[in-house]
Design a protein around this motif. Structure first.
Motif, short mmCIF file in Angstrom:
data_model
loop_
_atom_site.label_atom_id
_atom_site.label_comp_id
_atom_site.label_asym_id
_atom_site.label_seq_id
_atom_site.Cartn_x
_atom_site.Cartn_y
_atom_site.Cartn_z
N ARG A 145 0.65 -1.23 -0.10
CA ARG A 145 0.13 0.07 0.13
C ARG A 145 0.84 1.22 0.14
NH1 ARG A 145 -2.72 3.93 2.57
NH2 ARG A 145 -5.04 4.06 2.14
N VAL B 10 -2.97 -4.71 -3.24
CA VAL B 10 -3.90 -3.66 -2.42
C VAL B 10 -5.27 -3.79 -2.19
CG1 VAL B 10 -4.26 -1.29 -2.21
CG2 VAL B 10 -2.01 -2.15 -2.41
N ALA C 270 -9.17 2.37 -1.53
CA ALA C 270 -8.05 1.91 -1.14
C ALA C 270 -7.19 3.54 -0.56
CB ALA C 270 -6.99 1.36 -2.14
#
Length: 194
Positions: free
Chosen positions: A15, A62, A185
């Motif tokens: 991430r 992710v 995200a």
């Protein structure tokens, strides 16, 4: 370290690196007209990420982690062509790397009038749990069109997930109209776009 903490560390690392790459490669400043017709002072060109040799793999990791962390069980991942195509493929590959089977699919903007006449291409979504993906969303229109196409094909949409949320009301609109959670995200604040 347990396998869960290793997974968490890997997910956090993926991430962090993806966020760096988005800031470096995808954020374009200047006046632009978005697909929604709205004007913005910046553009987040996520195809520069989803089609990038390093970032694509991170996108899959992710997004799969995002879906898993939300407790959403999926068998298929995809969305409206063309923004969602590489995102679905990335999730499919990340799942395969983790020893899991998640098929990708593509939703055409309109049902074909030839061949098999399908709007949703790829392995059948009928009777399967599906997450609708998008790279980013401003109005939610593309994701809503994909949800409709998947539902018409018999798929059970369990969530909508995007890489970057622009904080322009798409989350609220999608959740209200579909009755499923909207996951993202990264928010625009993380990209320094306030």
């Amino acid at each position: 370290m347990t396998s869960d903490s290793v997974h968490a560390a890997d997910a956090a690392s993926a991430r962090a690196r993806l966020l760096e790459l988005i800031k470096e490669l995808a954020v374009v400043r200047g006046k632009v007209i978005l697909s929604s017709g709205k004007e913005a002072d910046y553009y987040v060109d996520l195809r520069r990420i989803t089609l990038h040799h390093e970032a694509s793999k991170l996108v899959g990791q992710v997004m799969l982690s995002l879906i898993d962390d939300a407790g959403v069980a999926v068998e298929c991942a995809g969305g409206l062509t063309m923004g969602a195509d590489p995102v679905g493929t990335a999730v499919m590959h990340a799942a395969a790397d983790a020893g899991r089977a998640v098929d990708a699919f593509v939703v055409r903007k309109a049902q074909k009038s030839y061949g098999m006449g399908r709007q949703v291409e790829g392995p059948s979504v009928e009777g399967r749990n599906v997450v609708v993906l998008e790279d980013t969303s401003t109005t939610g229109g593309s994701a809503l069109a994909a949800v409709e196409g998947v539902r018409n094909a018999g798929g059970n949409v369990v969530a909508v997930a995007v890489i970057v949320d622009r904080n322009t009301g798409a989350k609220e609109k999608i959740e209200a109209e579909t009755g499923v959670p909207y996951l993202f995200a990264f928010g625009k604040d993380e990209l320094g776009l306030n």
